[in-house]
Design a protein around this motif. Structure first.
Motif, PDB file in Angstrom:
ATOM      1  N   VAL A 110       8.411   7.132  -2.209  1.00 43.41           N
ATOM      2  CA  VAL A 110       7.057   7.345  -1.688  1.00 43.41           C
ATOM      3  C   VAL A 110       6.031   7.030  -2.774  1.00 43.41           C
ATOM      4  CG1 VAL A 110       5.438   9.064  -0.777  1.00 43.41           C
ATOM      5  CG2 VAL A 110       7.801   9.021   0.049  1.00 43.41           C
ATOM      6  N   ALA A 111       6.301   7.477  -4.001  1.00 46.85           N
ATOM      7  CA  ALA A 111       5.399   7.177  -5.123  1.00 46.85           C
ATOM      8  C   ALA A 111       5.331   5.670  -5.373  1.00 46.85           C
ATOM      9  CB  ALA A 111       5.839   7.910  -6.381  1.00 46.85           C
ATOM     10  N   ALA A 112       6.468   4.990  -5.241  1.00 46.23           N
ATOM     11  CA  ALA A 112       6.478   3.528  -5.392  1.00 46.23           C
ATOM     12  C   ALA A 112       5.623   2.883  -4.299  1.00 46.23           C
ATOM     13  CB  ALA A 112       7.911   2.997  -5.345  1.00 46.23           C
ATOM     14  N   GLY A 113       5.669   3.428  -3.087  1.00 49.34           N
ATOM     15  CA  GLY A 113       4.812   2.928  -2.005  1.00 49.34           C
ATOM     16  C   GLY A 113       3.343   3.125  -2.315  1.00 49.34           C
ATOM     17  N   PHE A 114       2.992   4.269  -2.875  1.00 50.39           N
ATOM     18  CA  PHE A 114       1.611   4.552  -3.277  1.00 50.39           C
ATOM     19  C   PHE A 114       1.142   3.518  -4.306  1.00 50.39           C
ATOM     20  CE2 PHE A 114      -1.497   6.583  -6.055  1.00 50.39           C
ATOM     21  CZ  PHE A 114      -2.388   7.155  -5.155  1.00 50.39           C
ATOM     22  N   VAL A 115       1.973   3.260  -5.307  1.00 48.60           N
ATOM     23  CA  VAL A 115       1.642   2.271  -6.340  1.00 48.60           C
ATOM     24  C   VAL A 115       1.549   0.877  -5.727  1.00 48.60           C
ATOM     25  CG1 VAL A 115       2.480   1.165  -8.462  1.00 48.60           C
ATOM     26  CG2 VAL A 115       2.568   3.661  -8.222  1.00 48.60           C
ATOM     27  N   PHE A 116       2.434   0.569  -4.793  1.00 47.60           N
ATOM     28  CA  PHE A 116       2.395  -0.718  -4.101  1.00 47.60           C
ATOM     29  C   PHE A 116       1.073  -0.865  -3.342  1.00 47.60           C
ATOM     30  CE2 PHE A 116       3.504  -3.473  -0.426  1.00 47.60           C
ATOM     31  CZ  PHE A 116       3.935  -4.596  -1.117  1.00 47.60           C
ATOM     32  N   GLY A 117       0.636   0.186  -2.658  1.00 50.33           N
ATOM     33  CA  GLY A 117      -0.642   0.148  -1.954  1.00 50.33           C
ATOM     34  C   GLY A 117      -1.802  -0.108  -2.900  1.00 50.33           C
ATOM     35  N   LEU A 118      -1.762   0.521  -4.061  1.00 52.05           N
ATOM     36  CA  LEU A 118      -2.798   0.307  -5.075  1.00 52.05           C
ATOM     37  C   LEU A 118      -2.773  -1.139  -5.571  1.00 52.05           C
ATOM     38  CD1 LEU A 118      -5.012   1.559  -6.862  1.00 52.05           C
ATOM     39  CD2 LEU A 118      -3.211   2.167  -8.492  1.00 52.05           C
ATOM     40  N   ALA A 119      -1.579  -1.659  -5.795  1.00 58.21           N
ATOM     41  CA  ALA A 119      -1.445  -3.051  -6.254  1.00 58.21           C
ATOM     42  C   ALA A 119      -1.941  -4.025  -5.184  1.00 58.21           C
ATOM     43  CB  ALA A 119       0.007  -3.353  -6.619  1.00 58.21           C
ATOM     44  N   ILE A 120      -1.605  -3.753  -3.929  1.00 60.87           N
ATOM     45  CA  ILE A 120      -2.055  -4.614  -2.834  1.00 60.87           C
ATOM     46  C   ILE A 120      -3.583  -4.622  -2.781  1.00 60.87           C
ATOM     47  CG2 ILE A 120      -2.133  -4.842  -0.303  1.00 60.87           C
ATOM     48  CD1 ILE A 120       0.480  -5.799  -1.681  1.00 60.87           C
ATOM     49  N   TRP A 121      -4.210  -3.443  -2.928  1.00 54.96           N
ATOM     50  CA  TRP A 121      -5.676  -3.359  -2.927  1.00 54.96           C
ATOM     51  C   TRP A 121      -6.269  -4.156  -4.083  1.00 54.96           C
ATOM     52  CZ3 TRP A 121      -8.908  -0.853  -6.594  1.00 54.96           C
ATOM     53  CH2 TRP A 121     -10.263  -0.830  -6.248  1.00 54.96           C
ATOM     54  N   ALA A 122      -5.639  -4.074  -5.256  1.00 56.33           N
ATOM     55  CA  ALA A 122      -6.171  -4.776  -6.428  1.00 56.33           C
ATOM     56  C   ALA A 122      -5.991  -6.288  -6.320  1.00 56.33           C
ATOM     57  CB  ALA A 122      -5.492  -4.253  -7.699  1.00 56.33           C
ATOM     58  N   ILE A 123      -4.955  -6.722  -5.633  1.00 58.70           N
ATOM     59  CA  ILE A 123      -4.654  -8.158  -5.586  1.00 58.70           C
ATOM     60  C   ILE A 123      -5.252  -8.845  -4.359  1.00 58.70           C
ATOM     61  CG2 ILE A 123      -2.787  -9.847  -5.400  1.00 58.70           C
ATOM     62  CD1 ILE A 123      -1.073  -7.852  -7.068  1.00 58.70           C
ATOM     63  N   LEU A 124      -4.960  -8.333  -3.177  1.00 62.94           N
ATOM     64  CA  LEU A 124      -5.344  -9.078  -1.976  1.00 62.94           C
ATOM     65  C   LEU A 124      -6.841  -9.059  -1.679  1.00 62.94           C
ATOM     66  CD1 LEU A 124      -2.281  -8.496   0.369  1.00 62.94           C
ATOM     67  CD2 LEU A 124      -2.820 -10.454  -1.069  1.00 62.94           C
TER      68      LEU A 124
END
Length: 183
Positions: A110-124
């Motif tokens: 779940v924490a990895a998903g949270f970080v993934f969401g943050l990365a997606i926001w920063a990139i896309l």
């Protein structure tokens, strides 16, 4: 374990439903949650702005469909990434701190998903979207609140829901007899 396949099998990543289905399901549900948040703050993003970046007219549920499709693709990307040896090893490692060593593998996903969401926001929306809009020459960029708090919250919600659904939908238990998550 010597190979990526061995690591994935030992942690149950090659379960019956598997990571692609867990990622796609988590991505679709996460995108729906994000879409509902967008709908509350600014429905025009879903109904007009998203279809316009692909050259579609804002008709019916086209924006919702594209948004859910984006979520499915990103969910599969998450599933792929989190099951690779490098990230899987980081998620399943036994850290030296008491608090982290007592954290379940599911909570770590779940924490990895949270970080993934943050990365997606920063990139896309912050990097890729402006370049894409300039390339295709559309004015839809002004309709996207890329740096807005709502966008950040939506992507974090997406990643967290993705992580929850992914962790629930596949077997993440360590099947090796002496592994850190056995028993």
């Amino acid at each position: 374990m010597s190979t990526e396949s061995d690591t994935a099998t030992a942690f149950g990543i090659s379960s019956q439903r598997g990571w692609p289905i867990g990622g796609a399901l988590g991505g679709a549900i996460g995108a729906a949650a994000f879409g509902l948040l967008m709908w509350l703050f600014d429905p025009e993003v879903l109904t007009a702005a998203i279809p316009s970046i692909y050259g579609f007219e804002p008709v019916g549920v086209v924006g919702w469909g594209i948004h859910i499709l984006h979520g499915i693709v990103l969910g599969i990307v998450f599933g792929f990434l989190v099951t690779r040896e490098l990230i899987l090893g980081a998620v399943t490692m036994n850290p030296e701190t008491d608090v982290l060593s007592q954290t379940s593998i599911r909570l770590r996903i779940v924490a990895a998903g949270f970080v993934f969401g943050l990365a997606i926001w920063a990139i896309l929306p912050l990097i890729v979207l402006p370049v894409w809009l300039e390339t295709i020459g559309t004015a839809a960029g002004g309709e996207f609140p890329a740096i807005a708090v709502e966008s950040l919250l939506g992507h974090l919600l997406f990643g967290t829901v993705l992580g929850i659904v992914f962790a629930i939908s596949i077997d993440l238990s360590d099947r090796s007899p002496d592994g850190p998550f056995s028993g």
